[in-house]
Design a protein around this motif. Sequence first.
Motif, PDB file in Angstrom:
ATOM      1  N   SER A  97      24.504 -23.477   1.439  1.00 20.92           N
ATOM      2  CA  SER A  97      24.484 -21.993   1.481  1.00 20.92           C
ATOM      3  C   SER A  97      23.442 -21.745   0.380  1.00 20.92           C
ATOM      4  N   LYS A  98      22.441 -20.795   0.602  1.00 25.99           N
ATOM      5  CA  LYS A  98      21.585 -20.348  -0.258  1.00 25.99           C
ATOM      6  C   LYS A  98      21.796 -18.964  -0.749  1.00 25.99           C
ATOM      7  N   PRO A  99      22.736 -18.761  -1.744  1.00 24.18           N
ATOM      8  CA  PRO A  99      23.276 -17.419  -1.828  1.00 24.18           C
ATOM      9  C   PRO A  99      22.163 -16.362  -2.316  1.00 24.18           C
ATOM     10  N   GLY A 100      21.963 -15.274  -1.812  1.00 23.74           N
ATOM     11  CA  GLY A 100      20.970 -14.230  -2.261  1.00 23.74           C
ATOM     12  C   GLY A 100      19.840 -14.406  -1.753  1.00 23.74           C
ATOM     13  N   ALA A 101      19.444 -15.280  -0.958  1.00 25.96           N
ATOM     14  CA  ALA A 101      18.193 -15.551  -0.595  1.00 25.96           C
ATOM     15  C   ALA A 101      17.497 -14.472   0.219  1.00 25.96           C
ATOM     16  N   VAL A 102      18.312 -14.021   1.080  1.00 24.04           N
ATOM     17  CA  VAL A 102      17.836 -12.917   2.025  1.00 24.04           C
ATOM     18  C   VAL A 102      18.697 -11.727   1.477  1.00 24.04           C
ATOM     19  N   ARG A 103      17.927 -10.505   1.559  1.00 24.81           N
ATOM     20  CA  ARG A 103      18.466  -9.426   0.904  1.00 24.81           C
ATOM     21  C   ARG A 103      19.417  -8.638   1.881  1.00 24.81           C
ATOM     22  N   GLY A 104      20.588  -8.247   1.682  1.00 31.76           N
ATOM     23  CA  GLY A 104      21.580  -7.815   2.687  1.00 31.76           C
ATOM     24  C   GLY A 104      22.607  -8.983   2.931  1.00 31.76           C
ATOM     25  N   ALA A 105      22.211 -10.052   2.765  1.00 33.13           N
ATOM     26  CA  ALA A 105      23.247 -11.135   3.256  1.00 33.13           C
ATOM     27  C   ALA A 105      23.774 -11.774   1.825  1.00 33.13           C
ATOM     28  N   LYS A 106      25.041 -12.293   2.086  1.00 29.04           N
ATOM     29  CA  LYS A 106      25.747 -12.952   0.897  1.00 29.04           C
ATOM     30  C   LYS A 106      24.840 -14.060   0.693  1.00 29.04           C
ATOM     31  N   ALA A 107      24.809 -14.656   1.855  1.00 29.98           N
ATOM     32  CA  ALA A 107      24.342 -16.199   1.875  1.00 29.98           C
ATOM     33  C   ALA A 107      23.811 -16.425   3.021  1.00 29.98           C
ATOM     34  N   VAL A 108      22.749 -17.413   3.338  1.00 27.58           N
ATOM     35  CA  VAL A 108      22.112 -18.166   4.201  1.00 27.58           C
ATOM     36  C   VAL A 108      21.880 -19.485   4.263  1.00 27.58           C
ATOM     37  N   GLY A 109      21.786 -20.173   5.266  1.00 23.09           N
ATOM     38  CA  GLY A 109      21.705 -21.694   5.283  1.00 23.09           C
ATOM     39  C   GLY A 109      22.141 -22.446   6.694  1.00 23.09           C
ATOM     40  N   VAL A 110      22.480 -23.467   6.460  1.00 24.88           N
ATOM     41  CA  VAL A 110      22.810 -24.519   7.617  1.00 24.88           C
ATOM     42  C   VAL A 110      24.244 -25.079   7.483  1.00 24.88           C
ATOM     43  N   CYS A 111      24.693 -25.428   8.616  1.00 22.85           N
ATOM     44  CA  CYS A 111      25.901 -26.342   8.801  1.00 22.85           C
ATOM     45  C   CYS A 111      25.555 -27.410   9.834  1.00 22.85           C
ATOM     46  N   ILE A 112      25.733 -28.631   9.377  1.00 22.96           N
ATOM     47  CA  ILE A 112      25.432 -29.717  10.052  1.00 22.96           C
ATOM     48  C   ILE A 112      26.859 -30.659  10.297  1.00 22.96           C
ATOM     49  N   GLU A 113      26.738 -31.254  11.340  1.00 20.76           N
ATOM     50  CA  GLU A 113      27.826 -32.240  11.419  1.00 20.76           C
ATOM     51  C   GLU A 113      27.170 -33.611  11.980  1.00 20.76           C
ATOM     52  N   ARG A 114      27.593 -34.764  11.179  1.00 24.88           N
ATOM     53  CA  ARG A 114      27.067 -35.913  11.554  1.00 24.88           C
ATOM     54  C   ARG A 114      28.067 -37.106  11.649  1.00 24.88           C
ATOM     55  N   GLY A 115      27.627 -38.008  12.718  1.00 28.77           N
ATOM     56  CA  GLY A 115      28.724 -39.014  12.972  1.00 28.77           C
ATOM     57  C   GLY A 115      29.593 -38.682  13.928  1.00 28.77           C
ATOM     58  N   THR A 116      30.667 -39.424  14.185  1.00 27.97           N
ATOM     59  CA  THR A 116      31.794 -39.559  15.328  1.00 27.97           C
ATOM     60  C   THR A 116      33.051 -39.137  14.492  1.00 27.97           C
TER      61      THR A 116
END
Length: 118
Positions: A97-116
């Motif tokens: 998460s990148k908190p405060g990167a976009v005005r109006g959003a608490k945080a933006v970012g990515v969620c990834i899953e890797r492996g089995t």
Amino acid sequence: MDTVFIEDLRIDAVIGIYDWERRVRQTLSFDIEMAFDNTVPAGSDDIALTLNYKDVSKRLIGYVEASSFGLVETLAERCAAIIREEFGVGWVRLKLSKPGAVRGAKAVGVCIERGTRP
Ligand SMILES: Nc1nc2c(c(=O)[nH]1)N=C([C@H](O)[C@@H](O)CO)CN2
């Protein structure tokens, strides 16, 4: 499936695609879930048999603080690879998460899953 998790690990880094972002450090937040059979350390009460969340955290802090990627996608991918390759984790879910990167959003970012998943 058992997991070991790290929640809201905050690390300052150079991250971003804009010129001003290359000149400052921004605080990032990591939420990480790692598959691990916790019955083994639980049976012996031995820290050496755990997936030690302090060791993982220290490794990521060192790596992220020294990094300077443009995209959160790239940093998330590299961190997931470190967890899998250096700590023997078969499956990891990592939210960056990148908190405060976009005005109006608490945080933006990515969620990834890797492996089995086991
Ligand atoms: N999917 C992404 N979108 C955006 C990213 C990113 O890393 N991944 N980065 C930016 C800027 O750096 C932004 O965080 C500055 O506020 C924009 N979009």
